[in-house]
Design a protein around this motif. Structure first.
Motif, PDB file in Angstrom:
ATOM      1  N   ALA A  15      32.917  -3.245  -3.722  1.00 47.26           N
ATOM      2  CA  ALA A  15      32.678  -2.600  -2.424  1.00 47.26           C
ATOM      3  C   ALA A  15      32.737  -1.083  -2.555  1.00 47.26           C
ATOM      4  O   ALA A  15      31.911  -0.350  -1.962  1.00 47.26           O
ATOM      5  CB  ALA A  15      33.693  -3.090  -1.399  1.00 47.26           C
ATOM      6  N   PHE A  16      33.657  -0.573  -3.325  1.00 43.83           N
ATOM      7  CA  PHE A  16      33.767   0.879  -3.534  1.00 43.83           C
ATOM      8  C   PHE A  16      32.521   1.415  -4.237  1.00 43.83           C
ATOM      9  O   PHE A  16      31.966   2.441  -3.828  1.00 43.83           O
ATOM     10  CB  PHE A  16      35.024   1.196  -4.352  1.00 43.83           C
ATOM     11  CG  PHE A  16      35.173   2.652  -4.675  1.00 43.83           C
ATOM     12  CD1 PHE A  16      35.586   3.548  -3.706  1.00 43.83           C
ATOM     13  CD2 PHE A  16      34.878   3.124  -5.952  1.00 43.83           C
ATOM     14  CE1 PHE A  16      35.716   4.887  -3.996  1.00 43.83           C
ATOM     15  CE2 PHE A  16      35.012   4.462  -6.258  1.00 43.83           C
ATOM     16  CZ  PHE A  16      35.431   5.353  -5.270  1.00 43.83           C
ATOM     17  N   VAL A  17      32.067   0.737  -5.293  1.00 36.47           N
ATOM     18  CA  VAL A  17      30.876   1.183  -6.025  1.00 36.47           C
ATOM     19  C   VAL A  17      29.652   1.147  -5.105  1.00 36.47           C
ATOM     20  O   VAL A  17      28.854   2.101  -5.089  1.00 36.47           O
ATOM     21  CB  VAL A  17      30.658   0.309  -7.286  1.00 36.47           C
ATOM     22  CG1 VAL A  17      29.300   0.563  -7.917  1.00 36.47           C
ATOM     23  CG2 VAL A  17      31.765   0.568  -8.289  1.00 36.47           C
ATOM     24  N   LEU A  18      29.489   0.074  -4.337  1.00 37.26           N
ATOM     25  CA  LEU A  18      28.357  -0.003  -3.400  1.00 37.26           C
ATOM     26  C   LEU A  18      28.433   1.098  -2.346  1.00 37.26           C
ATOM     27  O   LEU A  18      27.411   1.707  -1.993  1.00 37.26           O
ATOM     28  CB  LEU A  18      28.314  -1.381  -2.743  1.00 37.26           C
ATOM     29  CG  LEU A  18      27.877  -2.539  -3.637  1.00 37.26           C
ATOM     30  CD1 LEU A  18      28.047  -3.869  -2.906  1.00 37.26           C
ATOM     31  CD2 LEU A  18      26.439  -2.361  -4.078  1.00 37.26           C
ATOM     32  N   ASP A  19      29.613   1.365  -1.842  1.00 42.13           N
ATOM     33  CA  ASP A  19      29.792   2.418  -0.843  1.00 42.13           C
ATOM     34  C   ASP A  19      29.422   3.785  -1.417  1.00 42.13           C
ATOM     35  O   ASP A  19      28.719   4.558  -0.776  1.00 42.13           O
ATOM     36  CB  ASP A  19      31.247   2.424  -0.352  1.00 42.13           C
ATOM     37  CG  ASP A  19      31.492   3.498   0.686  1.00 42.13           C
ATOM     38  OD1 ASP A  19      30.814   3.463   1.732  1.00 42.13           O
ATOM     39  OD2 ASP A  19      32.349   4.381   0.420  1.00 42.13           O
ATOM     40  N   GLN A  20      29.880   4.080  -2.631  1.00 47.80           N
ATOM     41  CA  GLN A  20      29.568   5.369  -3.242  1.00 47.80           C
ATOM     42  C   GLN A  20      28.071   5.496  -3.531  1.00 47.80           C
ATOM     43  O   GLN A  20      27.470   6.560  -3.355  1.00 47.80           O
ATOM     44  CB  GLN A  20      30.374   5.560  -4.524  1.00 47.80           C
ATOM     45  CG  GLN A  20      31.868   5.698  -4.286  1.00 47.80           C
ATOM     46  CD  GLN A  20      32.190   6.854  -3.355  1.00 47.80           C
ATOM     47  OE1 GLN A  20      31.734   7.981  -3.556  1.00 47.80           O
ATOM     48  NE2 GLN A  20      32.949   6.577  -2.309  1.00 47.80           N
TER      49      GLN A  20
END
Length: 154
Positions: free
Chosen positions: A134-139
Motif C-alpha cells: 500500500a505504501f509503494v502504491l501510494d508513493q
C-alpha cells in the motif's frame, strides 16, 4: 529412622480431624524403588533420540515395543505444532491440563518431525506485506498524479 530400612520400633500415628474414623478409608503406600529402577532401565533402549534440533523444528527417532500408546514430549502444547510420523501427519494431543504435547504411536520404528510456526506470525507477515504494498502504491500514485506546488511571489 532411615526411609530405606524397616525398623522394629517404627510407629505410625494418626491424628483425626473429626471425632470419627471409617476403617476402610486410611491407605498407606510404599514406593517400590527397585521396581521403578528396573522399569526405567528397560525403557532406555526405547527413548526418543533427537537427530536434528533447530529453533522451530525437531526431528528424532524412536522404536516402540508397545502395541499402542502415546509418546509424551516435554515441550509445551500448542495447536500450531505440525507433526509427522514417518512422513504422515499426526494430530498432537494436549495432556496434563493442556501443558504438554503427546502423540499416539504404535509398535515399530518411527521418525518423528515436529515443526512449529504459529499462525499469528503468518498474520503479522501478511499485514506487513500489505502495508508495504500500500505504501509503494501510494508513493507511485503521488509521483504520477501530484501537481507541483506553485509558489506565489510577492
Amino acid at each position: 529412622a532411615s526411609y530405606k530400612k524397616i525398623q522394629d520400633n517404627q510407629e505410625l500415628k494418626v491424628r483425626l480431624e473429626k471425632p470419627e474414623l471409617k476403617a476402610n478409608l486410611p491407605k498407606l503406600y510404599e514406593f517400590d524403588k527397585a521396581r521403578y529402577d528396573a522399569m526405567i532401565a528397560s525403557k532406555q533402549d526405547h527413548l526418543f533420540k533427537v537427530t536434528s534440533f533447530k529453533h522451530n523444528k525437531i526431528t528424532g527417532t524412536i522404536n516402540t515395543e508397545q502395541e499402542e500408546g502415546y509418546l509424551l514430549f516435554t515441550i509445551p502444547y500448542d495447536k500450531h505444532w505440525r507433526i509427522t510420523d514417518n512422513g504422515q501427519p499426526v494430530q498432537g494431543i494436549s495432556v496434563l491440563n493442556d501443558t504438554l504435547l503427546a502423540i499416539p504411536i504404535k509398535k515399530g520404528d518411527h521418525t518423528i518431525t515436529l515443526h512449529y510456526f504459529p499462525l499469528p506470525v503468518w498474520i503479522g507477515l501478511t499485514v506487513s506485506l500489505l502495508g508495504i504494498a500500500a505504501f509503494v502504491l501510494d508513493q507511485t500514485w503521488l509521483k504520477k498524479y501530484r501537481k507541483p506546488l506553485e509558489i506565489a511571489s510577492a
